[in-house]
Motif scaffolding. Structure first.
Motif, PDB file in Angstrom:
ATOM      1  N   GLY A  75       5.768 -31.626 -34.879  1.00  0.00           N
ATOM      2  CA  GLY A  75       5.080 -32.528 -35.430  1.00  0.00           C
ATOM      3  C   GLY A  75       3.791 -32.602 -35.067  1.00  0.00           C
ATOM      4  N   ARG A  76       2.857 -32.904 -36.174  1.00  0.00           N
ATOM      5  CA  ARG A  76       1.293 -33.101 -35.586  1.00  0.00           C
ATOM      6  C   ARG A  76       0.701 -34.167 -36.572  1.00  0.00           C
ATOM      7  NH1 ARG A  76      -1.433 -28.018 -35.269  1.00  0.00           N
ATOM      8  NH2 ARG A  76       0.219 -27.200 -34.066  1.00  0.00           N
ATOM      9  N   SER A  77      -0.706 -34.570 -36.209  1.00  0.00           N
ATOM     10  CA  SER A  77      -1.377 -35.592 -37.112  1.00  0.00           C
ATOM     11  C   SER A  77      -2.707 -35.363 -36.514  1.00  0.00           C
ATOM     12  CB  SER A  77      -0.946 -37.000 -37.266  1.00  0.00           C
ATOM     13  OG  SER A  77      -1.769 -37.882 -37.884  1.00  0.00           O
ATOM     14  N   VAL A  78      -3.547 -35.547 -37.546  1.00  0.00           N
ATOM     15  CA  VAL A  78      -5.081 -35.498 -37.143  1.00  0.00           C
ATOM     16  C   VAL A  78      -5.771 -36.824 -37.315  1.00  0.00           C
ATOM     17  CG1 VAL A  78      -7.227 -34.517 -37.664  1.00  0.00           C
ATOM     18  CG2 VAL A  78      -5.330 -33.127 -37.660  1.00  0.00           C
ATOM     19  N   SER A  79      -6.272 -37.487 -36.659  1.00  0.00           N
ATOM     20  CA  SER A  79      -6.986 -38.893 -36.770  1.00  0.00           C
ATOM     21  C   SER A  79      -8.187 -38.748 -37.585  1.00  0.00           C
ATOM     22  CB  SER A  79      -7.455 -39.441 -35.275  1.00  0.00           C
ATOM     23  OG  SER A  79      -8.559 -38.401 -34.808  1.00  0.00           O
ATOM     24  N   GLY A  80      -8.181 -39.887 -38.258  1.00  0.00           N
ATOM     25  CA  GLY A  80      -8.980 -39.970 -39.656  1.00  0.00           C
ATOM     26  C   GLY A  80      -8.514 -39.542 -41.078  1.00  0.00           C
ATOM     27  N   ASP A  81      -7.025 -39.034 -40.994  1.00  0.00           N
ATOM     28  CA  ASP A  81      -6.453 -38.780 -42.371  1.00  0.00           C
ATOM     29  C   ASP A  81      -5.991 -39.778 -42.906  1.00  0.00           C
ATOM     30  OD1 ASP A  81      -6.829 -36.093 -41.800  1.00  0.00           O
ATOM     31  OD2 ASP A  81      -4.718 -35.684 -41.330  1.00  0.00           O
ATOM     32  N   LYS A  82      -5.497 -40.633 -41.888  1.00  0.00           N
ATOM     33  CA  LYS A  82      -4.991 -42.298 -42.631  1.00  0.00           C
ATOM     34  C   LYS A  82      -6.013 -43.489 -42.446  1.00  0.00           C
ATOM     35  CE  LYS A  82      -1.257 -40.237 -44.107  1.00  0.00           C
ATOM     36  NZ  LYS A  82      -0.732 -40.256 -45.462  1.00  0.00           N
ATOM     37  N   GLY A  83      -7.213 -43.053 -42.425  1.00  0.00           N
ATOM     38  CA  GLY A  83      -8.382 -44.147 -42.083  1.00  0.00           C
ATOM     39  C   GLY A  83      -9.149 -43.843 -40.696  1.00  0.00           C
ATOM     40  N   ALA A  84     -10.172 -44.573 -40.257  1.00  0.00           N
ATOM     41  CA  ALA A  84     -10.795 -44.256 -39.194  1.00  0.00           C
ATOM     42  C   ALA A  84     -10.189 -44.186 -37.959  1.00  0.00           C
ATOM     43  CB  ALA A  84     -11.859 -45.224 -39.226  1.00  0.00           C
ATOM     44  N   GLY A  85     -10.141 -43.050 -37.322  1.00  0.00           N
ATOM     45  CA  GLY A  85      -9.216 -42.794 -36.289  1.00  0.00           C
ATOM     46  C   GLY A  85      -7.862 -42.797 -36.178  1.00  0.00           C
ATOM     47  N   LYS A  86      -7.255 -43.047 -37.700  1.00  0.00           N
ATOM     48  CA  LYS A  86      -5.983 -43.388 -37.965  1.00  0.00           C
ATOM     49  C   LYS A  86      -5.141 -42.032 -38.199  1.00  0.00           C
ATOM     50  CE  LYS A  86      -6.236 -47.771 -37.350  1.00  0.00           C
ATOM     51  NZ  LYS A  86      -5.327 -48.453 -36.289  1.00  0.00           N
ATOM     52  N   GLY A  87      -4.045 -41.889 -37.798  1.00  0.00           N
ATOM     53  CA  GLY A  87      -2.943 -40.825 -38.272  1.00  0.00           C
ATOM     54  C   GLY A  87      -1.674 -41.277 -38.275  1.00  0.00           C
ATOM     55  N   GLU A  88      -0.632 -40.251 -39.097  1.00  0.00           N
ATOM     56  CA  GLU A  88       0.695 -40.831 -38.910  1.00  0.00           C
ATOM     57  C   GLU A  88       1.631 -39.675 -38.733  1.00  0.00           C
ATOM     58  OE1 GLU A  88       1.829 -42.877 -42.560  1.00  0.00           O
ATOM     59  OE2 GLU A  88       0.149 -44.451 -42.381  1.00  0.00           O
ATOM     60  N   ILE A  89       2.945 -39.891 -38.418  1.00  0.00           N
ATOM     61  CA  ILE A  89       3.927 -38.847 -38.143  1.00  0.00           C
ATOM     62  C   ILE A  89       5.092 -39.552 -38.719  1.00  0.00           C
ATOM     63  CG2 ILE A  89       5.129 -37.159 -36.696  1.00  0.00           C
ATOM     64  CD1 ILE A  89       2.692 -37.260 -34.796  1.00  0.00           C
ATOM     65  N   LEU A  90       5.908 -38.675 -39.593  1.00  0.00           N
ATOM     66  CA  LEU A  90       7.115 -39.056 -40.185  1.00  0.00           C
ATOM     67  C   LEU A  90       8.143 -38.796 -38.988  1.00  0.00           C
ATOM     68  CD1 LEU A  90       8.575 -40.659 -42.565  1.00  0.00           C
ATOM     69  CD2 LEU A  90       8.867 -38.141 -43.480  1.00  0.00           C
ATOM     70  N   MET A  91       9.171 -39.781 -38.901  1.00  0.00           N
ATOM     71  CA  MET A  91      10.125 -39.444 -37.929  1.00  0.00           C
ATOM     72  C   MET A  91      11.389 -39.048 -38.549  1.00  0.00           C
ATOM     73  SD  MET A  91       9.596 -42.512 -35.186  1.00  0.00           S
ATOM     74  CE  MET A  91      10.726 -41.949 -34.140  1.00  0.00           C
ATOM     75  N   THR A 110      -3.373 -44.072 -33.396  1.00  0.00           N
ATOM     76  CA  THR A 110      -4.978 -44.633 -33.431  1.00  0.00           C
ATOM     77  C   THR A 110      -5.436 -43.915 -32.441  1.00  0.00           C
ATOM     78  OG1 THR A 110      -4.183 -46.736 -34.137  1.00  0.00           O
ATOM     79  CG2 THR A 110      -6.414 -46.492 -33.395  1.00  0.00           C
ATOM     80  N   VAL A 111      -6.805 -43.224 -32.475  1.00  0.00           N
ATOM     81  CA  VAL A 111      -7.513 -42.710 -31.346  1.00  0.00           C
ATOM     82  C   VAL A 111      -8.814 -43.412 -31.276  1.00  0.00           C
ATOM     83  CG1 VAL A 111      -8.353 -40.445 -30.500  1.00  0.00           C
ATOM     84  CG2 VAL A 111      -6.217 -40.446 -31.816  1.00  0.00           C
ATOM     85  N   VAL A 112      -9.283 -43.762 -30.116  1.00  0.00           N
ATOM     86  CA  VAL A 112     -10.573 -44.369 -29.754  1.00  0.00           C
ATOM     87  C   VAL A 112     -11.407 -43.815 -28.636  1.00  0.00           C
ATOM     88  CG1 VAL A 112      -9.655 -46.645 -31.030  1.00  0.00           C
ATOM     89  CG2 VAL A 112      -9.554 -46.212 -28.439  1.00  0.00           C
ATOM     90  N   ASP A 113     -12.556 -44.229 -28.519  1.00  0.00           N
ATOM     91  CA  ASP A 113     -13.444 -43.992 -27.514  1.00  0.00           C
ATOM     92  C   ASP A 113     -13.279 -45.085 -26.449  1.00  0.00           C
ATOM     93  OD1 ASP A 113     -14.862 -45.832 -28.222  1.00  0.00           O
ATOM     94  OD2 ASP A 113     -16.630 -44.664 -28.937  1.00  0.00           O
ATOM     95  N   ALA A 114     -14.066 -44.737 -25.123  1.00  0.00           N
ATOM     96  CA  ALA A 114     -14.039 -45.582 -24.062  1.00  0.00           C
ATOM     97  C   ALA A 114     -14.104 -47.180 -24.543  1.00  0.00           C
ATOM     98  CB  ALA A 114     -14.711 -45.105 -23.010  1.00  0.00           C
ATOM     99  N   ALA A 115     -15.183 -47.290 -25.514  1.00  0.00           N
ATOM    100  CA  ALA A 115     -15.572 -48.538 -25.968  1.00  0.00           C
ATOM    101  C   ALA A 115     -14.802 -49.068 -27.180  1.00  0.00           C
ATOM    102  CB  ALA A 115     -16.966 -48.639 -26.333  1.00  0.00           C
ATOM    103  N   GLY A 116     -13.601 -48.322 -27.513  1.00  0.00           N
ATOM    104  CA  GLY A 116     -12.734 -48.908 -28.599  1.00  0.00           C
ATOM    105  C   GLY A 116     -13.226 -48.626 -29.996  1.00  0.00           C
ATOM    106  N   ASN A 117     -14.120 -47.534 -30.186  1.00  0.00           N
ATOM    107  CA  ASN A 117     -14.543 -47.056 -31.529  1.00  0.00           C
ATOM    108  C   ASN A 117     -13.585 -46.000 -32.015  1.00  0.00           C
ATOM    109  OD1 ASN A 117     -16.898 -48.838 -31.526  1.00  0.00           O
ATOM    110  ND2 ASN A 117     -17.867 -47.510 -29.929  1.00  0.00           N
ATOM    111  N   PRO A 118     -13.251 -45.933 -33.227  1.00  0.00           N
ATOM    112  CA  PRO A 118     -12.261 -44.931 -33.817  1.00  0.00           C
ATOM    113  C   PRO A 118     -12.913 -43.555 -33.584  1.00  0.00           C
ATOM    114  CG  PRO A 118     -13.100 -46.117 -35.668  1.00  0.00           C
ATOM    115  CD  PRO A 118     -13.735 -46.721 -34.336  1.00  0.00           C
ATOM    116  N   ILE A 119     -12.121 -42.682 -33.292  1.00  0.00           N
ATOM    117  CA  ILE A 119     -12.552 -41.082 -33.073  1.00  0.00           C
ATOM    118  C   ILE A 119     -11.628 -40.384 -34.082  1.00  0.00           C
ATOM    119  CG2 ILE A 119     -12.384 -38.943 -31.620  1.00  0.00           C
ATOM    120  CD1 ILE A 119     -12.645 -40.669 -29.420  1.00  0.00           C
TER     121      ILE A 119
END
Length: 254
Positions: free
Chosen positions: A171-187, A149-158
């Protein structure tokens, strides 16, 4: 004087007159009658006063200096004694309670400037999901993902933040691919140390996570989260390749 004494001068004068008359004649000079002296009154002979004895010591000439006469006192003592009065015993004067002097106010130091953060993103959370959160267990039915999860200083998703693995395994991921500010990486059996590389193509600085792994996790991360597999840090025999997942949140500082 005696009568003889008085008549003797008269006789001498007469004889002298006769002697001179035997010479050239001179006109007669009528002799001036002599006054009969008054009888001399005997004077009293004064009795000489005897001189004081010469042995009398002469008084000293040095006159002693006068001594200081003491000044009269303001209240001259009287013969009448004062009546004795009972002198009261002095009582101890109570010391008044002192109020402590408050310390002078200290100057309030000016607020120090908050140092600028060293990085654009810090790790606000990193934890292992419990059994109930990971599809029911750590066996084959369980998940093995890293939920980012990636958020700004106020806690809003980026969205648009690129998260990469700093460890050798890609391994890589881009926030927003799995929802607002969300990303996933398979281990799998690799190690992952994640960091934010850029946001919408703009390079950023970011903290890097500690190691996340299914083979060699940090005992503190999984202790008490995986049931009997690792009940505590002191009693954590790492299970061979179990399925469990991580959650990590990156927060922007500026």
């Amino acid at each position: 004087m005696t009568p003889k004494t008085i008549l003797l001068p008269a006789l001498l004068f007469l004889l002298l007159s006769l002697a001179t008359g035997c010479g050239s004649r001179e006109p007669e000079v009528t002799p001036t009658p002599t006054k009969t002296p008054s009888p001399v009154v005997p004077t009293a002979t004064a009795t000489p006063t005897p001189l004081p004895p010469t042995d009398t010591p002469i008084p000293p000439t040095n006159t002693p200096l006068p001594t200081d006469t003491p000044l009269p006192t303001a209240n001259p003592p009287t013969d009448t004694p004062l009546a004795a009065t009972d002198t009261p015993v002095p009582t101890e004067t109570p010391v008044p309670a002192t109020t402590p002097t408050p310390a002078p106010p200290t100057a309030t130091p000016p607020p120090t400037a908050t140092p600028a953060p060293q990085v654009d993103f810090v790790i606000a959370e990193l934890r292992v999901l419990g059994l109930a959160e990971n599809n029911g267990g750590i066996e084959s039915g369980g998940l093995r993902n890293i939920y980012v999860t990636v958020v700004d200083a106020a806690g809003n998703p980026i969205d648009g933040a690129l998260i990469v693995n700093a460890a050798p395994y890609p391994g890589r991921s881009v926030s927003g691919d799995k929802g607002a500010g969300k990303g996933e990486i398979l281990m799998d059996k690799e190690e992952f140390r994640l960091t934010v590389e850029s946001v919408n193509g703009q390079p950023v600085s970011s903290e890097t996570s500690r190691t996340m792994s299914l083979i060699s996790p940090v005992p503190a991360d999984i202790a008490g989260k995986l049931g009997d597999a690792c009940p505590s840090i002191d009693n954590c025999s790492l299970p061979p390749y179990k399925h469990y997942s991580y959650a990590i949140t990156f927060q922007r500082t500026r």
